[in-house]
Design a protein around this motif. Structure first.
Motif, mmCIF file in Angstrom:
data_model
loop_
_atom_site.group_PDB
_atom_site.id
_atom_site.type_symbol
_atom_site.label_atom_id
_atom_site.label_comp_id
_atom_site.label_asym_id
_atom_site.label_seq_id
_atom_site.Cartn_x
_atom_site.Cartn_y
_atom_site.Cartn_z
ATOM 1 N N ARG A 169 0.831 -1.208 0.000
ATOM 2 C CA ARG A 169 0.000 0.000 0.000
ATOM 3 C C ARG A 169 0.867 1.260 0.000
ATOM 4 N NH1 ARG A 169 -2.454 -1.018 4.236
ATOM 5 N NH2 ARG A 169 -4.426 -1.867 3.461
ATOM 6 N N ILE A 228 2.253 2.533 -3.329
ATOM 7 C CA ILE A 228 1.337 3.149 -4.280
ATOM 8 C C ILE A 228 1.380 4.661 -4.075
ATOM 9 C CG2 ILE A 228 -1.087 3.324 -4.998
ATOM 10 C CD1 ILE A 228 -1.472 0.487 -3.802
ATOM 11 N N LEU A 260 -0.721 6.972 -4.374
ATOM 12 C CA LEU A 260 -1.872 7.478 -3.631
ATOM 13 C C LEU A 260 -1.960 6.914 -2.217
ATOM 14 C CD1 LEU A 260 -4.890 7.677 -6.129
ATOM 15 C CD2 LEU A 260 -3.564 9.534 -5.116
ATOM 16 N N ARG A 295 -3.020 4.109 -1.138
ATOM 17 C CA ARG A 295 -4.222 3.326 -0.841
ATOM 18 C C ARG A 295 -4.522 2.392 -2.002
ATOM 19 N NH1 ARG A 295 -8.805 4.757 -3.639
ATOM 20 N NH2 ARG A 295 -8.879 6.833 -4.595
ATOM 21 N N GLY A 336 -7.261 0.782 -4.654
ATOM 22 C CA GLY A 336 -8.445 1.294 -5.318
ATOM 23 C C GLY A 336 -9.696 0.570 -4.851
ATOM 24 N N GLU A 389 -14.498 2.519 -8.389
ATOM 25 C CA GLU A 389 -13.646 3.388 -9.190
ATOM 26 C C GLU A 389 -13.366 2.757 -10.555
ATOM 27 O OE1 GLU A 389 -10.920 5.998 -6.292
ATOM 28 O OE2 GLU A 389 -10.712 3.843 -5.905
ATOM 29 N N ASN A 437 -4.901 3.095 -11.614
ATOM 30 C CA ASN A 437 -4.000 2.291 -10.800
ATOM 31 C C ASN A 437 -3.354 3.043 -9.644
ATOM 32 O OD1 ASN A 437 -1.577 3.619 -11.865
ATOM 33 N ND2 ASN A 437 -2.027 2.532 -13.757
ATOM 34 N N GLY A 438 -3.812 4.258 -9.371
ATOM 35 C CA GLY A 438 -3.251 4.993 -8.248
ATOM 36 C C GLY A 438 -1.819 5.436 -8.429
ATOM 37 N N THR A 476 0.599 3.296 -9.786
ATOM 38 C CA THR A 476 1.541 2.173 -9.733
ATOM 39 C C THR A 476 2.192 1.891 -11.077
ATOM 40 O OG1 THR A 476 -0.290 0.631 -10.101
ATOM 41 C CG2 THR A 476 0.354 1.041 -7.819
#
Length: 244
Positions: free
Chosen positions: A202, A205, A207, A209, A211, A215, A239-240, A242
């Motif tokens: 986590r 990533i 962000l 977090r 997903g 979303e 994919n935040g 990644t």
């Protein structure tokens, strides 16, 4: 006009989130999975309240006969198929040297051959009507690869290549084929995979977090709707960060 939409792997996770999105817009849904839980009744009520309809078809998309049953149900019930969301899939995390022929066949069979089976079954009708949307759910791992996920990455990479090839072929016939390639999404599939589902992953990533299924469903809804009218052969990857 209400759309006739098939969603595979709709019993949980991303597929369930997609079904909820389309139920809320009053579409006519034909949902597939190998089994459905209590959420099925919730989808029915949501669809009814919005003027839609839901049919459930249990089956394994890796089996041509099961896909034929699914498509026949949609055609008999509504006379056409406007949107196919190819979402059914399985995950395998295992060292390549420990991956058996049976492991490989199962993952490729459901993730890639299953996508092909469904796509192949609905295309003739869509081409004849010169209208249709196909959204194949692949994965960011089909783009970047990941250790101990060889079979899964190969299957999803195949879905990406399949999407691009078929999109070029059928776009002149009015059929738009695209793919959503999610990053790590907080579903049961991910939660059972301790290689990816942990605090260390986590924090890697951007962000910070994982997903959420909705979303991804939002992106599927976009590609199936007016906003996706000029999207052909695209691999859209929420994919935040990644895979950048």
């Amino acid at each position: 006009m209400k759309r006739v939409i098939i969603v595979t792997g709709a019993g949980r996770g991303i597929g369930l989130a997609v079904a909820r999105r389309f139920a809320a817009t009053g579409d006519l849904l034909v949902l597939n999975d190998r089994q459905f839980g209590d959420e099925a009744a919730e989808i029915v009520e949501q669809a009814k309240s919005c003027g839609g309809d839901v049919a459930f078809v249990t089956g394994d998309v890796s089996r041509v006969e099961d896909v034929a049953t699914l498509v026949t149900m949609a055609m008999d019930r509504h006379g056409r198929i406007d949107v196919l969301v190819n979402n059914a899939g399985v995950l395998l995390s295992k060292a390549t040297v420990d991956t058996s022929a049976e492991d490989w066949a199962r993952v490729i069979g459901i993730n890639l051959t299953g996508t092909w089976n469904c796509l192949h079954a609905v295309l003739p009708g869509m081409i004849a009507r010169r209208s249709g949307r196909i959204i194949n759910v692949s994965s960011e791992l089909g783009l970047i690869g990941f250790a101990t996920y060889a079979a899964y990455c190969a299957s999803k990479g195949g879905v990406i290549a399949l999407t691009k090839a078929v999109a070029k072929e059928v776009a002149p016939h009015g059929v738009l084929v695209n793919s959503v390639a999610p990053g790590p999404i907080e579903t049961d599939m991910l939660k059972y995979d301790t290689v990816e589902y942990n605090d260390e992953t986590r924090e890697q990533i951007p962000l910070r977090r994982f997903g959420q299924p909705d979303e991804i469903a939002a992106m599927v809804e976009f590609l199936a709707g007016p906003g996706g009218s000029y999207m052909v052969g695209q691999i859209v990857s929420p994919n935040g960060g990644t895979a950048i």
